[in-house]
Scaffold this active site. Structure first.
Site, PDB file in Angstrom:
ATOM      1  N   ASP A 135     -11.533  -3.243  -0.593  1.00 22.63           N
ATOM      2  CA  ASP A 135     -10.686  -2.594   0.383  1.00 22.63           C
ATOM      3  C   ASP A 135     -10.558  -3.592   1.543  1.00 22.63           C
ATOM      4  O   ASP A 135     -11.178  -4.660   1.544  1.00 22.63           O
ATOM      5  CB  ASP A 135     -11.304  -1.267   0.833  1.00 22.63           C
ATOM      6  CG  ASP A 135     -10.277  -0.297   1.404  1.00 22.63           C
ATOM      7  OD1 ASP A 135      -9.177  -0.742   1.788  1.00 22.63           O
ATOM      8  OD2 ASP A 135     -10.576   0.909   1.488  1.00 22.63           O
ATOM      9  N   ASP A 173       0.859  -1.178   0.000  1.00 23.61           N
ATOM     10  CA  ASP A 173       0.000   0.000   0.000  1.00 23.61           C
ATOM     11  C   ASP A 173       0.894   1.227   0.000  1.00 23.61           C
ATOM     12  O   ASP A 173       1.061   1.887   1.017  1.00 23.61           O
ATOM     13  CB  ASP A 173      -0.872  -0.055   1.263  1.00 23.61           C
ATOM     14  CG  ASP A 173      -2.110   0.804   1.140  1.00 23.61           C
ATOM     15  OD1 ASP A 173      -2.464   1.175   0.021  1.00 23.61           O
ATOM     16  OD2 ASP A 173      -2.718   1.089   2.170  1.00 23.61           O
ATOM     17  N   HIS A 181     -13.116   3.116   8.348  1.00 22.71           N
ATOM     18  CA  HIS A 181     -12.583   2.137   9.289  1.00 22.71           C
ATOM     19  C   HIS A 181     -13.492   1.993  10.503  1.00 22.71           C
ATOM     20  O   HIS A 181     -13.648   0.915  11.054  1.00 22.71           O
ATOM     21  CB  HIS A 181     -11.193   2.555   9.772  1.00 22.71           C
ATOM     22  CG  HIS A 181     -10.116   2.186   8.816  1.00 22.71           C
ATOM     23  ND1 HIS A 181      -9.527   3.086   7.978  1.00 22.71           N
ATOM     24  CD2 HIS A 181      -9.554   0.999   8.555  1.00 22.71           C
ATOM     25  CE1 HIS A 181      -8.630   2.470   7.239  1.00 22.71           C
ATOM     26  NE2 HIS A 181      -8.633   1.193   7.573  1.00 22.71           N
TER      27      HIS A 181
END
Length: 435
Positions: free
Chosen positions: A331, A146, A258
């Site tokens: 994701d 990432d 998140h």
């Protein structure tokens, strides 16, 4: 590198405060009739343009159901070496080492993170990626990172400190986006990493956005789109795969996915105008993969499901409208935005049903794996649907030269390439031209 975890990017982790995480539809008539303002890509998509189709089919034909299901997963494995014994691996995968986890589940890929003890120094990372590839002799792994640069820089401080997307965007020069991506891609490839979860294709139109912000090239889709297209070219110049994220667009949120589930009230026409252009531009440059967002867009799909689990969005808009036939990745599946409504096993199954090919970082790996395997055996996920995803993943590997044999990274070459004077000059040039 920043200490806090940043959301929306190949597994930053929901509320991940500790260095190691604890163990463990159809599109509506209105939508289908209204074509997106970005035209369908003139170039063939990556999956359909890849070489070695016969090789892909030959590999697919000899795979068992378990082989195929394993290819869909890209978890985090713990430790600095492929043979490192870790309690985290034992708790999560039932085996002690990363190499044994790869072999046990016939994984399609792995993703590296500093908090998983994967990133210490150049020679260590090279040895880790080479060791992981040796553990998968039949089908080489996708080894992901990432590495957006800027706020999200998982391979820092090993790689050149390249400016983030907003700085590059401020130059107004897409060629600099291409050069930056080539530098990053070249350095990742030297480490044995062959897939970057970049570039960010979101248009940051909400100044209060807690997740994207400077990770985007800007707030104007007409300026962001050419930057994204150029970055894709840069990664391909370096010979690695890239991922545009976070589809259908994470730029107009004020909730962190998140810890919550963002809702974006864009109509189809607004999405066409504001969110779609950078993704269409990436597809036009043969982007290898596109990552879904854990966001709800009720005017694109009234079900209330996040895009990661939405067939109208991933199959209807991304596949059918924008013409993308490459790999769709979720994701990180450990993020709260996708876990609130369904259990960790059901999330994985629903993602595949929606059009996903790559399941990234499931928080309970055995539960997700067994749920997908059971869904295939029961017919809930058809064999044809499974083969469709595995074929896309194999085509991606073939397109990047990974299917015949895994590349072996050279530690001496990696030390020569990473943070080289030539690469640092590119970073300096971008900073000088930033406005």
């Amino acid at each position: 590198m920043i200490a806090t975890m940043v959301a929306g990017c190949a597994g930053t982790g929901a509320g991940a405060a500790s260095p190691a995480r604890p163990a463990a539809g159809q599109v509506s008539d209105k939508a289908t009739s209204a074509a997106p303002s970005p035209s369908a890509p003139s170039e063939t998509s990556a999956a359909s343009a890849t070489p070695g189709t016969s090789k892909v089919e030959a590999v697919l034909a000899r795979m068992s159901v378990e082989d195929k299901v394993g290819q869909l997963f890209m978890p985090v494995l713990y430790g600095p070496a492929a043979n490192t014994v870790s309690g985290e691996n034992q708790a999560r995968f039932g085996v002690g080492t990363p190499a044994k986890a790869v072999a046990k589940y016939r994984l399609g890929g792995v993703i590296l993170f500093p908090w998983a003890d994967n990133v210490k120094n150049v020679r260590q990372v090279v040895a880790l990626t080479n060791g992981l590839q040796k553990a998968s002799p039949e089908i080489p792994l996708l080894v992901g990172a990432d590495q957006e640069n800027g706020r999200v820089s998982r391979m820092a401080p090993l790689v050149t400190q390249m400016p983030g997307a907003s700085v590059i965007g401020s130059t107004g020069d897409p060629s600099l986006a291409r050069r930056a991506a080539k530098v990053t891609g070249t350095e990742l490839r030297a480490l044995g990493i062959n897939l970057d979860f970049a570039p960010v294709a979101d248009v940051n139109i909400n100044p209060r956005n807690p997740v994207i912000g400077p990770r985007a090239y800007g707030s104007d889709p007409k300026k962001v789109a050419p930057m994204v297209a150029a970055a894709v070219q840069g990664f391909h110049d370096a010979g690695i795969a890239s991922t545009a994220k976070h589809f259908p667009g994470h730029g107009d949120t004020n909730v962190d996915s998140h810890s919550g589930l963002p809702v974006i009230q864009h109509s189809l026409s607004q999405w066409n105008k504001l969110d779609a252009p950078p993704f269409a531009a990436a597809i036009g440059k043969n982007i290898d993969a596109i990552m879904s967002a854990h966001v709800v867009m009720p005017k694109l799909d009234p079900s209330g499901d996040p895009a990661t689990l939405s067939k109208p969005i991933l199959t209807g808009l991304l596949r059918e409208k924008l013409g993308f036939d490459g790999v769709v990745s979720t994701d990180a599946l450990d993020m709260a935005g996708v876990r609130k409504k369904y259990g960790d096993g059901q999330v994985a199954v629903r993602a595949i049903q929606a059009g996903v090919d790559l399941l990234l970082m499931p928080p309970d790996f055995p539960k997700a794996y067994e749920a997908v395997l059971a869904a295939v055996k029961s017919g809930k996920i058809s064999t044809a649907r499974l083969d469709q995803s595995v074929r896309r993943l194999l085509k991606l590997k073939a397109a990047r030269g990974l299917l015949d044999r895994a590349p072996v990274a050279d530690p001496a070459e990696a030390e020569r390439v990473l943070r080289s004077a030539e690469h640092r000059k590119v970073a300096q040039l971008i900073n000088e031209r930033a406005r």
